[in-house]
Design a protein around this motif. Structure first.
Motif, PDB file in Angstrom:
ATOM      1  N   ARG A  10       0.812  -1.240  -0.171  1.00  0.00           N
ATOM      2  CA  ARG A  10       0.043   0.152  -0.092  1.00  0.00           C
ATOM      3  C   ARG A  10       0.922   1.434  -0.249  1.00  0.00           C
ATOM      4  N   GLU A  11       1.730   1.327   1.083  1.00  0.00           N
ATOM      5  CA  GLU A  11       2.265   2.499   0.668  1.00  0.00           C
ATOM      6  C   GLU A  11       3.785   2.893  -0.414  1.00  0.00           C
ATOM      7  N   ILE A  12       4.236   1.208  -1.512  1.00  0.00           N
ATOM      8  CA  ILE A  12       4.693   1.708  -1.825  1.00  0.00           C
ATOM      9  C   ILE A  12       4.058   2.312  -3.473  1.00  0.00           C
ATOM     10  N   VAL A  13       2.889   1.804  -3.199  1.00  0.00           N
ATOM     11  CA  VAL A  13       1.367   2.307  -4.494  1.00  0.00           C
ATOM     12  C   VAL A  13       1.375   3.912  -4.343  1.00  0.00           C
ATOM     13  N   LYS A  14       1.484   3.982  -2.875  1.00  0.00           N
ATOM     14  CA  LYS A  14       0.400   5.473  -2.498  1.00  0.00           C
ATOM     15  C   LYS A  14       1.790   6.557  -2.656  1.00  0.00           C
ATOM     16  N   GLN A  15       2.598   6.131  -2.260  1.00  0.00           N
ATOM     17  CA  GLN A  15       4.322   6.954  -2.483  1.00  0.00           C
ATOM     18  C   GLN A  15       4.622   7.258  -3.995  1.00  0.00           C
ATOM     19  N   TYR A  16       4.592   6.254  -5.020  1.00  0.00           N
ATOM     20  CA  TYR A  16       4.438   6.323  -6.180  1.00  0.00           C
ATOM     21  C   TYR A  16       3.558   6.905  -7.286  1.00  0.00           C
ATOM     22  N   ALA A  17       2.134   6.518  -6.518  1.00  0.00           N
ATOM     23  CA  ALA A  17       1.220   7.784  -6.859  1.00  0.00           C
ATOM     24  C   ALA A  17       1.902   8.960  -6.822  1.00  0.00           C
ATOM     25  N   GLU A  18       1.967   9.210  -5.778  1.00  0.00           N
ATOM     26  CA  GLU A  18       2.467  10.201  -5.646  1.00  0.00           C
ATOM     27  C   GLU A  18       3.555  11.352  -6.195  1.00  0.00           C
ATOM     28  N   TYR A  19       4.428  10.273  -6.538  1.00  0.00           N
ATOM     29  CA  TYR A  19       5.277  10.814  -7.951  1.00  0.00           C
ATOM     30  C   TYR A  19       5.124  10.830  -8.638  1.00  0.00           C
ATOM     31  N   ALA A  20       4.467  10.035  -9.490  1.00  0.00           N
ATOM     32  CA  ALA A  20       3.980  10.214 -10.808  1.00  0.00           C
ATOM     33  C   ALA A  20       2.839  10.980 -11.065  1.00  0.00           C
ATOM     34  N   GLU A  21       2.182  11.447  -9.967  1.00  0.00           N
ATOM     35  CA  GLU A  21       1.518  12.427  -9.758  1.00  0.00           C
ATOM     36  C   GLU A  21       0.386  12.004  -9.903  1.00  0.00           C
ATOM     37  N   LYS A  22      -0.038  10.532  -9.851  1.00  0.00           N
ATOM     38  CA  LYS A  22      -1.285  10.075 -10.950  1.00  0.00           C
ATOM     39  C   LYS A  22      -2.214   9.248  -9.293  1.00  0.00           C
ATOM     40  N   SER A  23      -3.289   8.969  -9.204  1.00  0.00           N
ATOM     41  CA  SER A  23      -4.240   8.274  -8.258  1.00  0.00           C
ATOM     42  C   SER A  23      -3.538   7.255  -8.070  1.00  0.00           C
ATOM     43  N   GLU A  24      -3.904   6.000  -6.521  1.00  0.00           N
ATOM     44  CA  GLU A  24      -3.411   5.071  -6.441  1.00  0.00           C
ATOM     45  C   GLU A  24      -3.858   4.587  -7.639  1.00  0.00           C
ATOM     46  N   SER A  25      -5.594   4.583  -7.885  1.00  0.00           N
ATOM     47  CA  SER A  25      -6.283   3.194  -8.556  1.00  0.00           C
ATOM     48  C   SER A  25      -5.531   3.476 -10.016  1.00  0.00           C
ATOM     49  N   ASP A  26      -5.200   4.390 -10.291  1.00  0.00           N
ATOM     50  CA  ASP A  26      -4.482   4.572 -11.766  1.00  0.00           C
ATOM     51  C   ASP A  26      -3.253   4.070 -11.733  1.00  0.00           C
ATOM     52  N   THR A  27      -2.450   4.699 -10.436  1.00  0.00           N
ATOM     53  CA  THR A  27      -1.167   3.179 -10.525  1.00  0.00           C
ATOM     54  C   THR A  27      -1.338   2.297 -10.301  1.00  0.00           C
ATOM     55  N   VAL A  28      -1.928   1.141  -8.943  1.00  0.00           N
ATOM     56  CA  VAL A  28      -2.171  -0.037  -9.944  1.00  0.00           C
ATOM     57  C   VAL A  28      -2.792  -0.972 -11.477  1.00  0.00           C
ATOM     58  N   ASP A  29      -3.335   0.630 -12.105  1.00  0.00           N
ATOM     59  CA  ASP A  29      -3.813  -0.496 -12.960  1.00  0.00           C
ATOM     60  C   ASP A  29      -2.609  -0.519 -13.800  1.00  0.00           C
ATOM     61  N   PHE A  30      -1.822   0.558 -13.973  1.00  0.00           N
ATOM     62  CA  PHE A  30      -0.971   0.723 -14.752  1.00  0.00           C
ATOM     63  C   PHE A  30       0.073  -0.478 -15.019  1.00  0.00           C
ATOM     64  N   PHE A  31       0.187  -0.983 -13.402  1.00  0.00           N
ATOM     65  CA  PHE A  31       1.148  -2.008 -12.896  1.00  0.00           C
ATOM     66  C   PHE A  31       0.577  -3.180 -13.307  1.00  0.00           C
ATOM     67  N   LEU A  32      -0.186  -3.734 -12.569  1.00  0.00           N
ATOM     68  CA  LEU A  32      -1.035  -4.615 -13.194  1.00  0.00           C
ATOM     69  C   LEU A  32      -1.507  -4.870 -14.647  1.00  0.00           C
ATOM     70  N   THR A  33      -1.519  -3.772 -15.544  1.00  0.00           N
ATOM     71  CA  THR A  33      -2.105  -4.286 -17.328  1.00  0.00           C
ATOM     72  C   THR A  33      -0.589  -4.493 -17.352  1.00  0.00           C
ATOM     73  N   ASN A  34       0.937  -3.827 -17.187  1.00  0.00           N
ATOM     74  CA  ASN A  34       2.320  -4.695 -17.334  1.00  0.00           C
ATOM     75  C   ASN A  34       2.397  -6.283 -17.606  1.00  0.00           C
ATOM     76  N   ILE A  35       1.264  -6.927 -16.142  1.00  0.00           N
ATOM     77  CA  ILE A  35       1.302  -7.727 -16.732  1.00  0.00           C
ATOM     78  C   ILE A  35       1.217  -8.814 -18.392  1.00  0.00           C
ATOM     79  N   LEU A  36       0.509  -7.946 -18.651  1.00  0.00           N
ATOM     80  CA  LEU A  36       0.946  -8.669 -20.013  1.00  0.00           C
ATOM     81  C   LEU A  36       1.860  -8.271 -21.355  1.00  0.00           C
TER      82      LEU A  36
END
Length: 69
Positions: A10-36
């Motif tokens: 959760r903290e990793i997602v939170k901090q990356y979202a802040e860094y990337a200036e995106k929402s936490e949901s967008d951050t999770v979506d970004f990483f999970l779609t990379n599974i493809l």
């Protein structure tokens, strides 16, 4: 759906979202779609029997062949 994830994740997602200036949901979506990008995973999907519905739900028609029987 309820997901149980560690506080560390959760903290990793939170901090990356802040860094990337995106929402936490967008951050999770970004990483999970990379599974493809995992070719072995896509091959596994291709080899599943009657995979057409899975492929459609995942929106990966352009990445894998379907086994419609």
């Amino acid at each position: 759906m309820t997901w149980e994830i560690s506080e560390r994740t959760r903290e990793i997602v939170k901090q990356y979202a802040e860094y990337a200036e995106k929402s936490e949901s967008d951050t999770v979506d970004f990483f999970l779609t990379n599974i493809l990008t995992d070719k072995k995973f896509l091959t596994w999907i291709e080899e599943k029997r009657n995979n057409k519905r899975i492929v459609q739900r995942m929106g990966i028609e352009d990445k894998v062949k379907t086994n419609s029987k």
